[in-house]
Design a protein around this motif. Structure first.
Motif, short mmCIF file in Angstrom:
data_model
loop_
_atom_site.label_atom_id
_atom_site.label_comp_id
_atom_site.label_asym_id
_atom_site.label_seq_id
_atom_site.Cartn_x
_atom_site.Cartn_y
_atom_site.Cartn_z
N TYR A 58 0.99 -1.29 0.08
CA TYR A 58 0.01 0.08 -0.06
C TYR A 58 0.98 1.28 -0.02
CZ TYR A 58 -3.98 -2.90 1.24
OH TYR A 58 -4.99 -3.67 1.08
N HIS A 59 0.73 2.14 -0.84
CA HIS A 59 1.16 3.40 -1.04
C HIS A 59 0.22 4.51 -1.06
CE1 HIS A 59 5.05 5.52 -2.72
NE2 HIS A 59 4.69 6.17 -1.76
N PRO A 60 -0.21 4.91 -0.23
CA PRO A 60 -1.63 6.04 -0.07
C PRO A 60 -0.93 7.43 -0.60
CG PRO A 60 -0.89 5.55 2.07
CD PRO A 60 -0.04 4.69 1.35
N ALA A 61 -1.71 8.36 -0.90
CA ALA A 61 -1.49 9.47 -1.29
C ALA A 61 -0.68 10.04 0.01
CB ALA A 61 -2.68 10.44 -1.49
N PRO A 62 0.14 11.00 -0.53
CA PRO A 62 1.03 11.88 0.61
C PRO A 62 -0.06 12.34 1.52
CG PRO A 62 2.33 11.83 -1.54
CD PRO A 62 0.81 11.40 -1.80
N LEU A 63 0.35 12.63 2.78
CA LEU A 63 -0.31 13.39 3.70
C LEU A 63 0.47 14.81 3.67
CD1 LEU A 63 -0.42 10.96 6.66
CD2 LEU A 63 -2.41 11.56 5.21
N PRO A 64 -0.56 15.78 3.85
CA PRO A 64 -0.09 17.17 4.04
C PRO A 64 0.83 17.20 5.39
CG PRO A 64 -2.38 17.23 4.38
CD PRO A 64 -1.64 15.97 3.94
N GLU A 65 1.85 17.93 5.42
CA GLU A 65 2.59 18.15 6.70
C GLU A 65 1.73 18.54 7.89
OE1 GLU A 65 6.31 21.20 8.06
OE2 GLU A 65 5.63 21.32 6.03
N LYS A 66 0.84 19.45 7.61
CA LYS A 66 -0.01 19.81 8.84
C LYS A 66 -1.41 18.87 9.08
CE LYS A 66 1.15 24.91 8.59
NZ LYS A 66 2.21 24.61 7.49
N ALA A 67 -1.43 17.83 8.36
CA ALA A 67 -2.53 16.96 8.85
C ALA A 67 -2.76 16.65 10.12
CB ALA A 67 -2.42 15.67 8.16
N PRO A 68 -4.03 16.99 10.73
CA PRO A 68 -4.37 16.92 12.14
C PRO A 68 -4.49 15.48 12.55
CG PRO A 68 -6.27 17.62 10.82
CD PRO A 68 -5.26 17.41 9.97
N PRO A 69 -4.39 15.19 13.86
CA PRO A 69 -4.76 13.67 14.29
C PRO A 69 -6.04 13.29 13.67
CG PRO A 69 -3.66 15.18 16.17
CD PRO A 69 -3.87 15.87 14.86
N ASP A 70 -6.09 12.02 13.67
CA ASP A 70 -7.14 11.39 13.03
C ASP A 70 -7.53 11.52 11.65
OD1 ASP A 70 -9.29 9.52 14.00
OD2 ASP A 70 -10.75 11.13 14.02
N THR A 71 -6.44 11.73 10.81
CA THR A 71 -6.64 12.04 9.41
C THR A 71 -6.67 10.63 8.95
OG1 THR A 71 -5.52 14.11 9.47
CG2 THR A 71 -5.72 13.06 7.36
#
Length: 193
Positions: free
Chosen positions: A1-14
């Motif tokens: 699995y290689h999901p879409a990159p997360l933004p640096e400021k993604a909050p907890p529970d993303t």
């Protein structure tokens, strides 16, 4: 699995990704190894992975293993690797040491180097990679080297026939994601007799 990159400021529970094992019986999902800093949590029955805390971009990418275990027999399981990347956001605009510079340029000089401008950007990677440009070139009387930041005149000036002062607005632009940021500096060029 290689999901879409997360933004640096993604909050907890993303939401990160949903893991799904094909099996005739219900399975329990767990993070088996590789997430030493505890960035992720997985729902044991749905297989949905979410972030558990704020992300530190320097810790990524993170490769971890998710285990699907037969809910009635713990010796039957399989594992899959998940690779999560984080997009380092463009936090800082370029900044010139001074927003206003004054330079003198003698008349009748052929194309000449006037000043080297240097901006700073506290981002890393492409977010801190700068190119330079001119906002107003006064009819192409000035040009700038987009990599070195050196400002040049393109032709001689005549003190008696032309304006004796020019305000050239120079910008530094980063190559940031999701958007590019700019910093500005005004160079006042006084033509001397």
């Amino acid at each position: 699995y290689h999901p879409a990159p997360l933004p640096e400021k993604a909050p907890p529970d993303t939401f990160v990704v949903e893991i799904s094992a094909l099996y005739k019986l219900p399975v329990n999902y767990s993070i088996a190894s590789g997430d030493e800093k505890g960035y992720f949590i997985i729902h044991s029955s749905s297989g949905i992975i979410r972030t558990s805390k704020n992300l530190e971009v320097e810790d990524f990418p993170v490769n971890f293993k998710v285990r699907a275990t037969d809910s009635s027999n713990a010796t039957i399981f399989n594992e899959v690797e998940v690779k999560v990347e984080v997009i380092d956001e463009n936090n800082f605009p370029p900044v010139f040491p001074s927003s206003l510079l004054e330079e003198r340029l003698a008349e009748h000089l052929p194309a000449a180097q006037i000043v080297q401008l240097k901006a700073q950007d506290n981002d890393t990677g492409r977010n801190g990679f700068l190119t330079y440009g001119i906002l107003n070139g006064h009819g192409l009387k000035f040009r700038i080297n987009e990599t070195t930041g050196i400002l040049y005149s393109t032709a001689p000036f005549d003190y008696e026939e032309e304006p004796t002062e020019y305000q050239v607005v120079v910008y530094a632009e980063d190559d940031g994601i999701p958007e590019k940021k700019r910093g500005y500096c005004t160079v006042v060029i006084k033509i001397t007799d």
